[in-house]
Scaffold this motif. Structure first.
Motif, PDB file in Angstrom:
ATOM      1  N   VAL A   1       0.838  -1.204   0.000  1.00 36.49           N
ATOM      2  CA  VAL A   1       0.000   0.000   0.000  1.00 36.49           C
ATOM      3  C   VAL A   1       0.872   1.253   0.000  1.00 36.49           C
ATOM      4  CG1 VAL A   1      -1.642   1.350   1.357  1.00 36.49           C
ATOM      5  CG2 VAL A   1      -1.984  -1.101   1.084  1.00 36.49           C
ATOM      6  N   ALA A   2       1.894   1.258   0.846  1.00 38.05           N
ATOM      7  CA  ALA A   2       2.790   2.416   0.902  1.00 38.05           C
ATOM      8  C   ALA A   2       3.543   2.592  -0.414  1.00 38.05           C
ATOM      9  CB  ALA A   2       3.774   2.253   2.057  1.00 38.05           C
ATOM     10  N   GLY A   3       3.956   1.478  -1.031  1.00 41.64           N
ATOM     11  CA  GLY A   3       4.661   1.573  -2.305  1.00 41.64           C
ATOM     12  C   GLY A   3       3.791   2.131  -3.410  1.00 41.64           C
ATOM     13  N   VAL A   4       2.544   1.694  -3.441  1.00 40.24           N
ATOM     14  CA  VAL A   4       1.621   2.207  -4.453  1.00 40.24           C
ATOM     15  C   VAL A   4       1.361   3.695  -4.242  1.00 40.24           C
ATOM     16  CG1 VAL A   4      -0.763   2.083  -5.268  1.00 40.24           C
ATOM     17  CG2 VAL A   4       0.534  -0.019  -4.906  1.00 40.24           C
ATOM     18  N   MET A   5       1.186   4.098  -2.995  1.00 39.81           N
ATOM     19  CA  MET A   5       0.876   5.496  -2.699  1.00 39.81           C
ATOM     20  C   MET A   5       2.092   6.407  -2.776  1.00 39.81           C
ATOM     21  SD  MET A   5      -1.807   5.102   0.473  1.00 39.81           S
ATOM     22  CE  MET A   5      -1.950   6.880   0.610  1.00 39.81           C
ATOM     23  N   SER A   6       3.286   5.830  -2.813  1.00 43.00           N
ATOM     24  CA  SER A   6       4.494   6.658  -2.807  1.00 43.00           C
ATOM     25  C   SER A   6       4.616   7.515  -4.056  1.00 43.00           C
ATOM     26  CB  SER A   6       5.736   5.769  -2.670  1.00 43.00           C
ATOM     27  OG  SER A   6       5.913   4.957  -3.822  1.00 43.00           O
ATOM     28  N   HIS A   7       3.934   7.143  -5.139  1.00 40.88           N
ATOM     29  CA  HIS A   7       4.046   7.917  -6.374  1.00 40.88           C
ATOM     30  C   HIS A   7       3.297   9.238  -6.296  1.00 40.88           C
ATOM     31  CE1 HIS A   7       6.212   4.823  -8.452  1.00 40.88           C
ATOM     32  NE2 HIS A   7       5.309   3.931  -8.112  1.00 40.88           N
ATOM     33  N   THR A   8       2.593   9.453  -5.205  1.00 39.02           N
ATOM     34  CA  THR A   8       2.017  10.778  -4.991  1.00 39.02           C
ATOM     35  C   THR A   8       3.111  11.830  -4.932  1.00 39.02           C
ATOM     36  OG1 THR A   8       0.202   9.760  -3.752  1.00 39.02           O
ATOM     37  CG2 THR A   8       0.516  12.127  -3.472  1.00 39.02           C
ATOM     38  N   ALA A   9       4.287  11.432  -4.479  1.00 36.07           N
ATOM     39  CA  ALA A   9       5.427  12.359  -4.376  1.00 36.07           C
ATOM     40  C   ALA A   9       6.551  11.943  -5.311  1.00 36.07           C
ATOM     41  CB  ALA A   9       5.924  12.422  -2.948  1.00 36.07           C
ATOM     42  N   GLY A  10       6.223  11.462  -6.471  1.00 37.67           N
ATOM     43  CA  GLY A  10       7.256  11.126  -7.442  1.00 37.67           C
ATOM     44  C   GLY A  10       7.952   9.819  -7.113  1.00 37.67           C
TER      45      GLY A  10
ATOM     46  N   ASN B   1      -2.713   4.101  -7.963  1.00 36.56           N
ATOM     47  CA  ASN B   1      -2.610   4.895  -6.740  1.00 36.56           C
ATOM     48  C   ASN B   1      -3.996   5.037  -6.143  1.00 36.56           C
ATOM     49  OD1 ASN B   1      -1.728   6.675  -4.706  1.00 36.56           O
ATOM     50  ND2 ASN B   1      -0.235   7.593  -6.091  1.00 36.56           N
ATOM     51  N   PHE B   2      -4.029   5.139  -4.826  1.00 31.28           N
ATOM     52  CA  PHE B   2      -5.297   5.401  -4.159  1.00 31.28           C
ATOM     53  C   PHE B   2      -5.581   6.897  -4.081  1.00 31.28           C
ATOM     54  CE2 PHE B   2      -3.648   1.399  -2.309  1.00 31.28           C
ATOM     55  CZ  PHE B   2      -4.621   0.552  -2.800  1.00 31.28           C
ATOM     56  N   LEU B   3      -4.574   7.704  -4.391  1.00 32.90           N
ATOM     57  CA  LEU B   3      -4.710   9.151  -4.450  1.00 32.90           C
ATOM     58  C   LEU B   3      -4.239   9.624  -5.819  1.00 32.90           C
ATOM     59  CD1 LEU B   3      -3.170  10.025  -0.955  1.00 32.90           C
ATOM     60  CD2 LEU B   3      -5.602   9.812  -1.514  1.00 32.90           C
ATOM     61  N   LEU B   4      -4.407  10.901  -6.090  1.00 30.47           N
ATOM     62  CA  LEU B   4      -3.884  11.463  -7.329  1.00 30.47           C
ATOM     63  C   LEU B   4      -2.373  11.597  -7.229  1.00 30.47           C
ATOM     64  CD1 LEU B   4      -6.489  14.258  -8.153  1.00 30.47           C
ATOM     65  CD2 LEU B   4      -6.393  11.918  -9.011  1.00 30.47           C
ATOM     66  N   SER B   5      -1.698  11.411  -8.349  1.00 31.68           N
ATOM     67  CA  SER B   5      -0.243  11.501  -8.379  1.00 31.68           C
ATOM     68  C   SER B   5       0.182  12.539  -9.403  1.00 31.68           C
ATOM     69  CB  SER B   5       0.370  10.139  -8.719  1.00 31.68           C
ATOM     70  OG  SER B   5       0.061   9.773 -10.047  1.00 31.68           O
ATOM     71  N   THR B   6       1.486  12.704  -9.528  1.00 30.86           N
ATOM     72  CA  THR B   6       2.012  13.691 -10.465  1.00 30.86           C
ATOM     73  C   THR B   6       1.752  13.309 -11.917  1.00 30.86           C
ATOM     74  OG1 THR B   6       4.152  12.563 -10.340  1.00 30.86           O
ATOM     75  CG2 THR B   6       3.824  14.446  -8.884  1.00 30.86           C
ATOM     76  N   ALA B   7       1.467  12.044 -12.172  1.00 32.11           N
ATOM     77  CA  ALA B   7       1.245  11.606 -13.556  1.00 32.11           C
ATOM     78  C   ALA B   7      -0.164  11.916 -14.047  1.00 32.11           C
ATOM     79  CB  ALA B   7       1.510  10.105 -13.678  1.00 32.11           C
ATOM     80  N   ASP B   8      -1.106  12.114 -13.138  1.00 33.32           N
ATOM     81  CA  ASP B   8      -2.501  12.291 -13.545  1.00 33.32           C
ATOM     82  C   ASP B   8      -2.750  13.547 -14.374  1.00 33.32           C
ATOM     83  OD1 ASP B   8      -3.789   9.939 -12.324  1.00 33.32           O
ATOM     84  OD2 ASP B   8      -3.059  10.820 -10.472  1.00 33.32           O
TER      85      ASP B   8
ATOM     86  N   ALA C   1     -10.046  11.714 -13.997  1.00 34.95           N
ATOM     87  CA  ALA C   1     -10.769  10.827 -14.906  1.00 34.95           C
ATOM     88  C   ALA C   1     -10.276   9.391 -14.829  1.00 34.95           C
ATOM     89  CB  ALA C   1     -10.643  11.344 -16.341  1.00 34.95           C
ATOM     90  N   ASN C   2      -9.011   9.212 -14.483  1.00 32.31           N
ATOM     91  CA  ASN C   2      -8.421   7.876 -14.458  1.00 32.31           C
ATOM     92  C   ASN C   2      -8.365   7.288 -13.053  1.00 32.31           C
ATOM     93  OD1 ASN C   2      -7.218   5.759 -15.985  1.00 32.31           O
ATOM     94  ND2 ASN C   2      -5.204   6.342 -15.209  1.00 32.31           N
ATOM     95  N   TRP C   3      -8.932   8.003 -12.077  1.00 32.51           N
ATOM     96  CA  TRP C   3      -8.757   7.591 -10.688  1.00 32.51           C
ATOM     97  C   TRP C   3      -9.416   6.250 -10.388  1.00 32.51           C
ATOM     98  CZ3 TRP C   3     -12.181   6.738  -6.606  1.00 32.51           C
ATOM     99  CH2 TRP C   3     -11.571   6.538  -5.366  1.00 32.51           C
ATOM    100  N   TYR C   4     -10.577   5.981 -10.955  1.00 32.01           N
ATOM    101  CA  TYR C   4     -11.270   4.722 -10.666  1.00 32.01           C
ATOM    102  C   TYR C   4     -10.427   3.529 -11.090  1.00 32.01           C
ATOM    103  CZ  TYR C   4     -15.326   7.733 -10.006  1.00 32.01           C
ATOM    104  OH  TYR C   4     -16.175   8.705  -9.560  1.00 32.01           O
ATOM    105  N   PHE C   5      -9.818   3.643 -12.263  1.00 31.33           N
ATOM    106  CA  PHE C   5      -8.958   2.557 -12.732  1.00 31.33           C
ATOM    107  C   PHE C   5      -7.719   2.433 -11.854  1.00 31.33           C
ATOM    108  CE2 PHE C   5      -5.276   1.275 -15.294  1.00 31.33           C
ATOM    109  CZ  PHE C   5      -5.674   0.000 -15.661  1.00 31.33           C
ATOM    110  N   MET C   6      -7.123   3.563 -11.492  1.00 31.80           N
ATOM    111  CA  MET C   6      -5.913   3.519 -10.668  1.00 31.80           C
ATOM    112  C   MET C   6      -6.197   2.925  -9.293  1.00 31.80           C
ATOM    113  SD  MET C   6      -3.657   6.893 -11.378  1.00 31.80           S
ATOM    114  CE  MET C   6      -4.706   7.833 -10.273  1.00 31.80           C
ATOM    115  N   ALA C   7      -7.302   3.327  -8.689  1.00 36.90           N
ATOM    116  CA  ALA C   7      -7.619   2.832  -7.352  1.00 36.90           C
ATOM    117  C   ALA C   7      -7.894   1.330  -7.373  1.00 36.90           C
ATOM    118  CB  ALA C   7      -8.825   3.586  -6.791  1.00 36.90           C
ATOM    119  N   SER C   8      -8.661   0.874  -8.353  1.00 34.80           N
ATOM    120  CA  SER C   8      -8.931  -0.563  -8.445  1.00 34.80           C
ATOM    121  C   SER C   8      -7.657  -1.336  -8.761  1.00 34.80           C
ATOM    122  CB  SER C   8      -9.995  -0.829  -9.511  1.00 34.80           C
ATOM    123  OG  SER C   8      -9.591  -0.340 -10.773  1.00 34.80           O
TER     124      SER C   8
END
Length: 245
Positions: free
Chosen positions: A132-141, A181-188, A212-219
């Motif tokens: 979970v932490a690894g997936v969410m880490s992309h919020t900060a690059g 990601n479970f949150l928005l990241s810099t790529a969104d 727009a892509n958040w549902y796919f990213m979260a799942s």
């Protein structure tokens, strides 16, 4: 079990070995982009030689291929390089988003949150928490590669597991979760801008938001956490065996 797997590797381990060798043989990303640049030049020459063209779906204008290897093509490539970059659709939104993400990263906010998530996790849930932490880490690059991977190794060692299993698990989480990601990241914002430009070929007023892509990213994030946890528990940890120091 670990010794048997090491002396008689199964088909999966042999496949993983091949993947590792191929990955290690890849050149530096800078050379990859340089190679792709010349591939585009070659494809422009080939498409121009074959007379490829298309009709714009809105304006009905005939669009022909520009040979970038020709003198006019090189002039076009060089003269419009700055304007192409400045008019790149995601540029403005990415710059604004990076201001916020950079502030959160430089203030150690995201690093502190990720560190607390991993360190405070119970032993039975340490593997899914690392994913979970690894997936969410992309919020900060790319902070996951710098912070989480060594932290995962130390946490695994502290609970009696092989630290390399922690490194492998966290690397898989950070790398495999790059597009999740479970949150928005810099790529969104960048992906939204690219999608919007493509959609406006058909509808000039179409708007694509960064969510727009958040549902796919979260799942996808849930899928990576579940699949990664199963792989680590059933393959990685048994393969490495107990850590003896």
């Amino acid at each position: 079990m670990s010794r048997d797997m090491q002396t008689e590797p199964g088909r999966l381990l042999r496949v993983l070995g091949v993947v590792e060798k191929v990955g290690n043989a890849l050149p530096h990303p800078a050379f990859l982009f340089m190679g792709l640049f010349f591939v585009v030049l070659f494809l422009s020459w080939l498409a121009s030689a074959l007379g490829f063209s298309a009709i714009h779906p809105i304006t009905k204008e005939l669009i022909t291929t520009v040979n970038l290897f020709s003198v006019p093509g090189l002039h076009l490539l060089i003269s419009e390089m700055v304007s192409n970059f400045a008019s790149f659709a995601p540029l403005a939104s990415v710059l604004v988003a990076m201001l916020g993400f950079s502030l959160a990263e430089k203030s150690q906010l995201i690093a502190t949150v990720l560190r607390l998530i991993v360190v405070k996790a119970p032993k039975s849930l340490i593997v899914p928490v690392i994913f979970v932490a690894g997936v969410m880490s992309h919020t900060a690059g790319d902070i996951g590669y710098v912070l989480l991977i060594p932290l995962a190794a130390m946490v695994f060692q502290s609970i009696g597991l092989h630290p390399l299993a922690g490194v492998a698990a966290c690397f898989a989480a950070v790398s495999g979760g790059f597009a999740a990601n479970f949150l928005l990241s810099t790529a969104d914002p960048m992906l939204a801008g690219l999608s919007q430009e493509a959609a406006r070929i058909i509808d000039p007023n179409y708007v694509v938001t960064p969510v727009a892509n958040w549902y796919f990213m979260a799942s996808s994030g849930f899928l990576i956490v579940i699949a990664g946890t199963l792989v680590v528990h059933r393959i990685t940890i048994p393969y490495l065996g107990p850590y003896t120091g």
